[in-house]
Design an enzyme around this catalytic site. Sequence first.
Site: not given
Length: 336
Positions: A14, A16, A41-42, A101, A130, A236, A243
């Site tokens: 991915g 990240v 799939r990866s 978190r 993030c 967004r 960001h």
Amino acid sequence: MNRKPHVAVVGATGAVGIEMVKTLEKRNFPVGKLTLLASARSAGKKLRFRGEEITVQVLTRNSFGGVEIALFSAGSSISKEFAPIAAKAGCVVIDNSSAFRMDDKVPLVIPEINAADVKLHQGIIANPNCTTAVALMALYPLHQAFFVKRIFASSYQAVSGTGAKAIEELKRQIEQSVNGKPITKEVYPHQIAFNVLPHVDSFLQDGYTKEEMKMQNEGRKIMHHPTFRASVTCVRVPVYRAHSVAVNAEFDKPVTVDLAREVLKKAPGLQVIDEPAKNEYPQPLNLAEQYDCAVGRLRADCALDNGLAFWVSGDQLLKGAALNAVQIGEELLKSV
């Protein structure tokens, strides 16, 4: 833990995960062995690390034997299922999802702010949201000096925060728009090219989104500041990477621009770019692929007592995710 630990990256293919592998190499993290894990799939894909091709393996319940540190970035559902398994196998999990978190037993860590909390882990350490990470890089040093009471903030969040498919969607829509073709949407509910969406994450009953509430909830935990309040609108924007957040903060103690600038200049992991007369201020285009965040547009807030307005930008794939996770790993190794 070994001084050269066996490290696993979960969700390695991915956006990240790829940055985690790159960051481990760039920061010369003392990896003894690297295992790359992802979905079926990866599996079979290869990623380069220190000049070698490493094959991605399928994530299973038996993937963590001998692994000492696991960097997770595969989504909350995967973290909830596999992080406890990894921890039980003797691995320290550094999780990039929102799964743990707000768990009282799990430290939520930005090393420049609360590195000492790493020592409180019981097998899992959480990476912050993030946007929260980028904002707190500038807000926390000011809080230490002037004690922040509340903030009003608006975010300007890059599409890469949603993942690789969102980056491709923006690219595709730009081409479609420029060439007069019909716009196709898969990731976002509306066109993102040449548009802004005041909608990040799912909506709550009170009208805020989950993303917007993370700034207050996570900020309280990271800063050890239970009365901190944050009213946030997350947006967004058609930016590929990095960001930005516009913040209006009210402090308990009197604050001036000059005093704030001196505090921010000394803050780790933060650059001050604040020369408006020269058109110099933080821009996501310039902060992409940079480790440091940057703050600018410092000015006295004309609507708040003891208020300060500022603008902060940072690469959310790095400080908001991969870099922060690797830094947490570095803190773990300091006690070895």
